[in-house]
Design an enzyme around this catalytic site. Structure first.
Site, PDB file in Angstrom:
ATOM      1  N   PRO A 121      30.127  -6.748 -25.840  1.00 50.88           N
ATOM      2  CA  PRO A 121      31.492  -6.423 -25.577  1.00 50.88           C
ATOM      3  C   PRO A 121      31.639  -5.663 -24.062  1.00 50.88           C
ATOM      4  O   PRO A 121      30.646  -5.215 -23.894  1.00 50.88           O
ATOM      5  CB  PRO A 121      32.113  -5.231 -26.489  1.00 50.88           C
ATOM      6  CG  PRO A 121      30.834  -4.952 -27.291  1.00 50.88           C
ATOM      7  CD  PRO A 121      29.758  -5.910 -27.310  1.00 50.88           C
ATOM      8  N   ASN A 122      32.637  -6.108 -23.495  1.00 47.69           N
ATOM      9  CA  ASN A 122      32.812  -5.474 -21.885  1.00 47.69           C
ATOM     10  C   ASN A 122      31.835  -6.129 -21.015  1.00 47.69           C
ATOM     11  O   ASN A 122      31.963  -5.874 -19.801  1.00 47.69           O
ATOM     12  CB  ASN A 122      32.900  -3.992 -22.293  1.00 47.69           C
ATOM     13  CG  ASN A 122      33.818  -3.282 -23.111  1.00 47.69           C
ATOM     14  OD1 ASN A 122      35.051  -3.967 -23.043  1.00 47.69           O
ATOM     15  ND2 ASN A 122      33.287  -2.653 -23.890  1.00 47.69           N
ATOM     16  N   ARG A 125      33.385  -3.495 -13.498  1.00 49.92           N
ATOM     17  CA  ARG A 125      33.336  -2.259 -14.480  1.00 49.92           C
ATOM     18  C   ARG A 125      31.932  -1.445 -14.137  1.00 49.92           C
ATOM     19  O   ARG A 125      30.912  -1.516 -13.962  1.00 49.92           O
ATOM     20  CB  ARG A 125      32.836  -2.988 -15.771  1.00 49.92           C
ATOM     21  CG  ARG A 125      32.311  -1.735 -17.031  1.00 49.92           C
ATOM     22  CD  ARG A 125      31.466  -2.628 -17.948  1.00 49.92           C
ATOM     23  NE  ARG A 125      31.376  -1.729 -19.151  1.00 49.92           N
ATOM     24  CZ  ARG A 125      30.326  -2.102 -20.141  1.00 49.92           C
ATOM     25  NH1 ARG A 125      29.698  -2.899 -20.214  1.00 49.92           N
ATOM     26  NH2 ARG A 125      30.174  -0.831 -21.075  1.00 49.92           N
ATOM     27  N   TYR A 129      26.583  -0.376 -13.530  1.00 54.59           N
ATOM     28  CA  TYR A 129      26.091  -1.652 -13.760  1.00 54.59           C
ATOM     29  C   TYR A 129      25.969  -2.560 -12.696  1.00 54.59           C
ATOM     30  O   TYR A 129      25.758  -3.446 -12.855  1.00 54.59           O
ATOM     31  CB  TYR A 129      27.253  -2.246 -14.944  1.00 54.59           C
ATOM     32  CG  TYR A 129      27.342  -1.271 -16.078  1.00 54.59           C
ATOM     33  CD1 TYR A 129      26.402  -1.690 -16.969  1.00 54.59           C
ATOM     34  CD2 TYR A 129      28.323  -0.639 -16.338  1.00 54.59           C
ATOM     35  CE1 TYR A 129      26.346  -0.667 -18.119  1.00 54.59           C
ATOM     36  CE2 TYR A 129      28.465   0.016 -17.743  1.00 54.59           C
ATOM     37  CZ  TYR A 129      27.448   0.130 -18.521  1.00 54.59           C
ATOM     38  OH  TYR A 129      27.385   0.838 -19.724  1.00 54.59           O
ATOM     39  N   ASN A 150      21.891  -8.383 -25.101  1.00 55.81           N
ATOM     40  CA  ASN A 150      22.642  -7.237 -24.481  1.00 55.81           C
ATOM     41  C   ASN A 150      23.733  -6.933 -25.466  1.00 55.81           C
ATOM     42  O   ASN A 150      24.866  -7.669 -25.230  1.00 55.81           O
ATOM     43  CB  ASN A 150      23.041  -7.280 -22.996  1.00 55.81           C
ATOM     44  CG  ASN A 150      23.534  -5.872 -22.646  1.00 55.81           C
ATOM     45  OD1 ASN A 150      23.763  -4.840 -23.347  1.00 55.81           O
ATOM     46  ND2 ASN A 150      23.355  -5.754 -21.347  1.00 55.81           N
ATOM     47  N   ALA A 165      28.128  -2.007 -26.480  1.00 52.11           N
ATOM     48  CA  ALA A 165      28.219  -0.529 -27.273  1.00 52.11           C
ATOM     49  C   ALA A 165      27.938  -0.827 -28.640  1.00 52.11           C
ATOM     50  O   ALA A 165      27.720   0.033 -29.446  1.00 52.11           O
ATOM     51  CB  ALA A 165      29.769  -0.057 -27.184  1.00 52.11           C
ATOM     52  N   ASP A 196      21.018  -5.962 -39.309  1.00 59.50           N
ATOM     53  CA  ASP A 196      20.749  -6.901 -40.309  1.00 59.50           C
ATOM     54  C   ASP A 196      20.621  -8.278 -40.118  1.00 59.50           C
ATOM     55  O   ASP A 196      19.820  -9.148 -40.776  1.00 59.50           O
ATOM     56  CB  ASP A 196      21.796  -6.554 -41.440  1.00 59.50           C
ATOM     57  CG  ASP A 196      21.597  -5.501 -42.183  1.00 59.50           C
ATOM     58  OD1 ASP A 196      20.492  -4.786 -42.045  1.00 59.50           O
ATOM     59  OD2 ASP A 196      22.594  -5.076 -42.935  1.00 59.50           O
ATOM     60  N   GLU A 230      15.960  -6.666 -26.815  1.00 58.44           N
ATOM     61  CA  GLU A 230      16.944  -5.919 -26.736  1.00 58.44           C
ATOM     62  C   GLU A 230      16.771  -5.567 -25.114  1.00 58.44           C
ATOM     63  O   GLU A 230      16.104  -5.247 -24.586  1.00 58.44           O
ATOM     64  CB  GLU A 230      16.750  -4.659 -27.543  1.00 58.44           C
ATOM     65  CG  GLU A 230      18.009  -3.754 -27.139  1.00 58.44           C
ATOM     66  CD  GLU A 230      18.053  -2.348 -28.265  1.00 58.44           C
ATOM     67  OE1 GLU A 230      16.895  -2.408 -28.829  1.00 58.44           O
ATOM     68  OE2 GLU A 230      18.624  -1.320 -27.524  1.00 58.44           O
ATOM     69  N   HIS A 282      19.257  -3.634 -21.785  1.00 57.37           N
ATOM     70  CA  HIS A 282      20.400  -3.036 -21.252  1.00 57.37           C
ATOM     71  C   HIS A 282      20.050  -3.007 -19.656  1.00 57.37           C
ATOM     72  O   HIS A 282      19.218  -2.782 -19.016  1.00 57.37           O
ATOM     73  CB  HIS A 282      20.329  -1.644 -22.088  1.00 57.37           C
ATOM     74  CG  HIS A 282      20.464  -1.652 -23.413  1.00 57.37           C
ATOM     75  ND1 HIS A 282      21.753  -1.934 -24.088  1.00 57.37           N
ATOM     76  CD2 HIS A 282      19.526  -1.335 -24.231  1.00 57.37           C
ATOM     77  CE1 HIS A 282      21.407  -1.870 -25.253  1.00 57.37           C
ATOM     78  NE2 HIS A 282      20.178  -1.602 -25.530  1.00 57.37           N
ATOM     79  N   ILE A 283      21.172  -3.118 -19.202  1.00 59.46           N
ATOM     80  CA  ILE A 283      21.266  -3.150 -17.764  1.00 59.46           C
ATOM     81  C   ILE A 283      21.092  -1.616 -17.171  1.00 59.46           C
ATOM     82  O   ILE A 283      20.026  -1.633 -16.228  1.00 59.46           O
ATOM     83  CB  ILE A 283      22.489  -3.489 -17.067  1.00 59.46           C
ATOM     84  CG1 ILE A 283      22.906  -4.985 -17.364  1.00 59.46           C
ATOM     85  CG2 ILE A 283      22.643  -3.200 -15.713  1.00 59.46           C
ATOM     86  CD1 ILE A 283      24.243  -5.196 -17.316  1.00 59.46           C
ATOM     87  N   ARG A 342      21.626   8.467 -20.186  1.00 62.46           N
ATOM     88  CA  ARG A 342      22.738   8.409 -20.076  1.00 62.46           C
ATOM     89  C   ARG A 342      23.493   9.491 -21.428  1.00 62.46           C
ATOM     90  O   ARG A 342      22.715  10.305 -21.757  1.00 62.46           O
ATOM     91  CB  ARG A 342      23.609   7.230 -20.332  1.00 62.46           C
ATOM     92  CG  ARG A 342      23.195   6.377 -19.112  1.00 62.46           C
ATOM     93  CD  ARG A 342      23.846   5.158 -19.116  1.00 62.46           C
ATOM     94  NE  ARG A 342      25.004   4.948 -18.867  1.00 62.46           N
ATOM     95  CZ  ARG A 342      25.954   3.889 -19.230  1.00 62.46           C
ATOM     96  NH1 ARG A 342      25.460   2.756 -19.572  1.00 62.46           N
ATOM     97  NH2 ARG A 342      27.408   4.271 -19.317  1.00 62.46           N
ATOM     98  N   ARG A 382      24.553   7.126 -26.576  1.00 63.97           N
ATOM     99  CA  ARG A 382      23.837   5.976 -26.303  1.00 63.97           C
ATOM    100  C   ARG A 382      22.122   5.764 -26.533  1.00 63.97           C
ATOM    101  O   ARG A 382      21.623   4.840 -26.160  1.00 63.97           O
ATOM    102  CB  ARG A 382      23.936   5.673 -24.774  1.00 63.97           C
ATOM    103  CG  ARG A 382      25.456   5.359 -24.360  1.00 63.97           C
ATOM    104  CD  ARG A 382      25.472   4.814 -22.819  1.00 63.97           C
ATOM    105  NE  ARG A 382      26.939   5.054 -22.383  1.00 63.97           N
ATOM    106  CZ  ARG A 382      27.920   4.368 -22.536  1.00 63.97           C
ATOM    107  NH1 ARG A 382      27.800   3.357 -23.325  1.00 63.97           N
ATOM    108  NH2 ARG A 382      29.126   4.696 -22.199  1.00 63.97           N
TER     109      ARG A 382
HETATM  110  C1  DQA Z   1      24.783  -1.487 -21.983  1.00 62.63           C
HETATM  111  C2  DQA Z   1      24.581   0.018 -22.449  1.00 62.63           C
HETATM  112  C3  DQA Z   1      25.652   0.484 -23.603  1.00 62.63           C
HETATM  113  O1  DQA Z   1      25.380   1.615 -23.737  1.00 62.63           O
HETATM  114  C4  DQA Z   1      26.863   0.081 -22.941  1.00 62.63           C
HETATM  115  O2  DQA Z   1      27.667   0.414 -24.288  1.00 62.63           O
HETATM  116  C5  DQA Z   1      27.146  -1.503 -22.584  1.00 62.63           C
HETATM  117  C6  DQA Z   1      26.109  -1.943 -21.592  1.00 62.63           C
HETATM  118  C7  DQA Z   1      23.924  -1.717 -20.585  1.00 62.63           C
HETATM  119  O3  DQA Z   1      23.684  -3.018 -20.217  1.00 62.63           O
HETATM  120  O4  DQA Z   1      23.208  -0.851 -20.059  1.00 62.63           O
HETATM  121  O5  DQA Z   1      28.317  -1.912 -22.687  1.00 62.63           O
HETATM  122  O6  DQA Z   1      24.376  -2.408 -23.121  1.00 62.63           O
END
Ligand code: DQA
Length: 147
Positions: A10-11, A18, A23, A79, A82, A92, A103, A105-106, A112, A116
């Site tokens: 998401p997002n 954003r 990011y 990625n 949230a 699961d 996994e 994350h940017i 943070r 998180r």
């Molecule tokens: C994220 C970090 C997460 O905490 C956040 O909710 C995101 C982006 C990152 O790529 O840094 O949406 O996964």
């Protein structure tokens, strides 16, 4: 040629506008182009997706499990946005399919907000990457080639 499946939660469709201080200013299309280049240099076909819906991400992980069992998939780079911090269902799905997954994350989530710092994905992942900005996607593709 095996596929690298790169899933964005998401997002992440909002990348570019954003919270650019967190990011960066690259869009998701820029990230996809960067992944195309990285996959080409490691001999992977790229399958790049984004969804704002948890269930759709679960379905895609199930699909990844079937592709991996059929020998068609190198692995998944996820990625989860949230959902990283909330989703037992994604945990699961990774465990249930046995698909090798990185996994990603940017941002450096550990530097943070405290909410998180916990990930439901990490215990089910082969590797975890955070804080390299969008270049982390290319590094993760290289990591997938070495798994
Ligand atoms: C994220 C970090 C997460 O905490 C956040 O909710 C995101 C982006 C990152 O790529 O840094 O949406 O996964």
């Amino acid at each position: 040629m095996k596929t690298a499946l790169i899933l964005n939660g998401p997002n992440l469709n909002l990348l570019g506008t954003r919270e650019p201080a967190v990011y960066g200013t690259h869009t998701l299309a820029d990230v996809q182009a960067l992944c195309e280049t990285a996959c080409a240099s490691h001999g992977f076909a790229l399958d790049f997706r984004q969804s704002n819906h948890e269930g759709e991400l679960v379905e895609w992980l199930h699909e990844a499990g079937r592709m991996h069992a059929a020998g068609q998939l190198a692995g998944v780079i996820l990625n989860a946005g949230a959902y990283t911090h909330t989703s037992v269902a994604l945990h699961d799905a990774i465990k249930g399919t046995g698909v090798p997954l990185i996994e990603l994350h940017i941002s450096n989530v550990h530097a943070r907000e405290p909410f998180r710092h916990h990930s439901f994905i990490s215990p089910a992942a082969k590797a975890v990457m955070a804080g390299f900005g969008v270049q982390g996607y290319a590094l993760a593709v290289a990591g997938l080639a070495g798994l």
